[in-house]
Design an enzyme around this catalytic site. Structure first.
Site: not given
Ligand code: DGJ
Length: 740
Positions: A198, A365-366, A479-481, A483, A528, A550
């Site tokens: 990360w 964003d989020d 923006k499709w994240d 995580n 993303c 990030d």
């Molecule tokens: C991870 C992404 O890489 C960030 O840019 C942001 O969108 C956060 N998630 C939001 O939770």
């Protein structure tokens, strides 16, 4: 007719216990299946500047005998001998072969031998692509494998994949099912590959390959590229060079577990086997079914790493990226400026600021969704994709329309593959969560993963995209994240076929992407995954760009962008200017330096603009205006890297328009210089030596180069005359070169 060598000699009677026959023992016969003889030939897969040659001997054995510069008449290779120990073009477990396999099949009777022989081949040319399909077969089991080569003529790129067919009456199990195997001859092989984590994606490792096997792989399932990227550069020689020498670049178009292994065996040749990682994935292939492996993308260049990257980039812009090369708008993203804490008012003021700075889009964003379990932190709400009207009572359309009224496009964030345990979705559909019976479902960033092998989940995930789009006709960008990675893997949907999980998760994702693109071809979609944890040519087929990392700190971003640029083109590389001290690293740099780093990709900002000083605002406005004047070259030009940020005190990069009439040059001083030592000479590349270029430094009142505003020949600029004075750590200069 040639017969296979006699196989088993015995009725195998392995004593389970001394004196007692094994009841499970099988009777093998001496009979061998005949293999039809073929006329020896060489199959040529050719691009404008490369040739891949596959030799077929009279028995039908295939061997890759050449990949590189065109070597003349392919038939000269008919008798070329590489030795019997050299792996076949697509080596399978079985027969006389004991090396690294591309294919390993376990048959219904428990046997595991496969010997692939040439059956026929055909070539079809369409547009700039010539597709050669080589049909092979195992004559004992009837298993068929097609080896498919797509030659992209102008770009010097060859795509390789296999199609494995089970025409038999019983199921088989694929224990390894690589996309391709490539055999190469050279004295030395220097492997450059990309690892990271990360906020430090695409770091470079270099290894001079030794005998035995070197593997790069991931087993993370999702967020696959957070550990290793499915790509590499291979220098045929000992020393890495940007400009000279033979380099092969490879990249696998797959967004999940992959494995690429490099073996120098006793033949002293290198064999590269690349494909889906068979880790925990012995794939069942029922009678009549076939399995198509993902594309392995190869290019070769004699112009060093730079040449190989440029080939890949040219190919990617045309074929490998959704709407590749199309200029995507500059933007302000709300994340680092507001995180989860905002109201409609916050967003509108950010939109005002973005508009007044000359940015072209605002991305929310989020944090905008979930009512019962509001998304006010990363602890709740994922899965409940309804507007949180406590935060934005006027609705998304209100904000999106406001952005449009200010001349901005509007984008919004989703993370549709995920669910927080603290959500309505987790309660309504516990069976949609990736899990293994009786085991803890581990959380990562407080969330679980949805099981995309399940068609219901695929419908849900597509529905999230679709419903979000329906929140306003003014949504231009998603923006499709994604995580988290996979842990305790398992799918309630797959029942006792858990071996399918890792493969079918990725296939499920691609099915959703296909639906997304059928309905929304023009929406810009960013890929993303906590930054760049899903950057690969499998996802890029569906996405316009990547959130590169990030890590928005300009100092360390230079290295991330450098690594990314080895394989992926600038048009996908989203790069944002953020606040200082940087939220990830704590580093403090000037706003100009931050802009000069971010402007080497798709420029954006990710901060609260109202916190900028008047002076910073003025610099930002100027940098954004200037970027718009040269970004066509960033998006569609050829990249030349000037050194490396990991070596020396200076680094630079430049993009040159295809007709060589315009270039933009980014130069950075990364470490302090003794001012007495004079200035560094950047030897520019890719220009026309005979053309005259007017050089104009951007975003400054007083240039750091004595030649600013004047015209110089490409020869002068390339051979040693370009020496901007950058004498302090983390300073930079950007120049436009134009030839009229
Ligand atoms: C991870 C992404 O890489 C960030 O840019 C942001 O969108 C956060 N998630 C939001 O939770």
């Amino acid at each position: 007719m040639i017969a296979l060598a006699a196989i088993a000699l015995l009725a195998v009677t392995l004593p389970a216990q001394a004196g007692k026959p094994n009841k499970k023992a099988k009777k093998f016969t001496h009979e061998t299946v005949e293999i039809p003889a073929v006329t020896p030939k060489v199959i040529a897969v050719e691009t404008a500047g490369t040739q891949l040659l596959i030799q077929v001997d009279k028995k039908g054995t295939l061997r890759t005998v050449h990949y590189g510069a065109p070597a003349g008449n392919p038939d000269a290779f008919i008798k070329f001998s590489v030795g019997a120990s050299v792996p076949e073009t697509y080596p399978a477990v079985g027969g006389r072969f004991n090396g690294q396999d591309a294919l390993h099949v376990k048959y219904a009777d428990g046997t595991q031998n496969t010997e692939l022989y040439y059956v026929s081949h055909e070539t079809v040319a369409k547009g700039g692509i010539t597709t050669t399909t080589v049909h092979t077969k195992d004559y004992v089991t009837a298993l068929e494998v097609d080896l498919v080569y797509e030659a992209h003529r102008a770009e010097d790129v060859i795509l390789m994949h296999s199609v494995i067919r089970n025409p038999g009456k019983k199921p088989v199990e694929l224990r390894n099912y690589a996309s391709a195997s490539l055999n190469l001859a050279a004295d030395d092989f220097l492997l450059t590959h990309f690892y990271g984590g990360w906020a430090r994606e695409m770091q470079m490792d270099q290894t001079l390959l030794t005998h035995d096997i070197k593997v790069i792989e991931t087993r993370r399932g999702t967020q696959a590229t957070q550990s290793n990227n499915p790509s590499f550069l291979l220098t045929l020689g000992k020393n890495f060079s940007e400009t000279d020498g033979e380099v092969i670049a490879g990249a696998l178009a797959w967004s999940g577990n992959f494995r690429i292994s490099f073996e120098i065996d006793q033949s002293e040749r290198l064999n590269i086997v690349s494909g889906i990682n068979p880790y925990a994935s012995a794939y069942p292939l029922k009678a009549g079914e076939s399995f198509t492996t993902p594309e392995m993308i190869y290019t070769w260049s004699r112009e060093g790493a730079g040449g190989a990257s440029r080939n890949l980039h040219r190919w990617a812009r045309k074929y490998g990226v959704w709407n590749g090369g199309k200029v995507n708008p500059t933007l302000l993203n709300s994340w680092e400026g507001a995180y989860f804490t905002f109201t409609t008012e916050t967003l509108l003021r950010m939109i005002d600021d973005a508009a007044s700075m000359g940015l072209e889009m605002f991305v929310l964003d989020d944090g905008w969704f979930a009512k019962d379990h509001p998304r006010n932190s990363d602890k709740a709400g994922l899965g409940d994709w309804e507007l949180n009207d406590a935060k934005i009572p006027e609705g998304i359309d209100y904000v999106a329309s406001y952005a449009h009224s200010k001349g901005l496009k509007f984008g919004i964030w989703i993370e549709p593959e995920m669910v927080n345990p603290d959500s309505n979705l987790a309660q309504a559909h516990p069976e949609w969560v990736v899990q293994s019976p009786g085991r803890e479902i581990y959380q990562s960033r407080n969330q679980w993963l949805l099981d995309l092998t399940n068609p219901e989940v695929q419908d849900f995930v597509f529905g999230v995209f679709d419903r979000t789009m329906s929140l306003s006709p003014n949504i231009d960008y998603i923006k499709w994240d994604c995580n988290r990675n996979v842990t305790s893997f398992g799918s309630p949907y797959l029942g006792d076929e858990q071996d399918r999980f890792f493969v079918e998760y990725v296939q499920g994702l691609y099915k959703v992407c296909e639906r997304m693109r059928e309905k929304y071809p023009d929406v810009i979609v960013q890929c993303c995954s906590s930054g760049g944890s899903r950057i690969d040519y499998g996802s890029m087929r569906w996405f316009n760009e990547v959130w590169t990392s990030d890590n928005t700190d300009a100092i360390t971003r230079i290295g991330i962008q450098y690594g990314t640029s080895m394989i992926y083109p600038a048009c996908v590389m989203a790069s944002h200017v953020s606040a200082v001290p940087n939220h990830q690293t704590g580093n403090i740099t000037s706003i100009k330096f931050r802009f000069d780093v971010a402007s080497a990709g798709r420029l954006g900002m990710e901060l609260q603009p109202k916190n900028l000083s008047a002076e910073e605002r003025a610099i930002a406005d100027r940098c954004i205006t200037s970027y718009k004047g040269y970004r066509d070259v960033v998006f569609n030009g050829d990249l030349y890297r000037l050194g490396s940020p990991y070596e020396g005190d200076y680094y630079g990069l430049m993009y040159v328009s295809p007709d060589k009439s315009k270039a933009v040059v980014f130069t950075y001083c990364l470490r302090y210089q003794n001012r007495a030592s004079g200035s560094h000479v950047f030897r520019l590349q890719g220009l026309d030596p005979a053309k005259n270029y007017k050089v104009t430094e951007q975003n400054v009142d007083k240039s750091c180069w004595w030649g600013n505003g004047k015209s110089f020949s490409g020869a002068f600029l390339q051979e040693g005359g370009f020496n901007p004075k950058l004498l302090k750590t983390n300073t930079s200069a950007v120049f436009i070169l134009e030839s009229k």
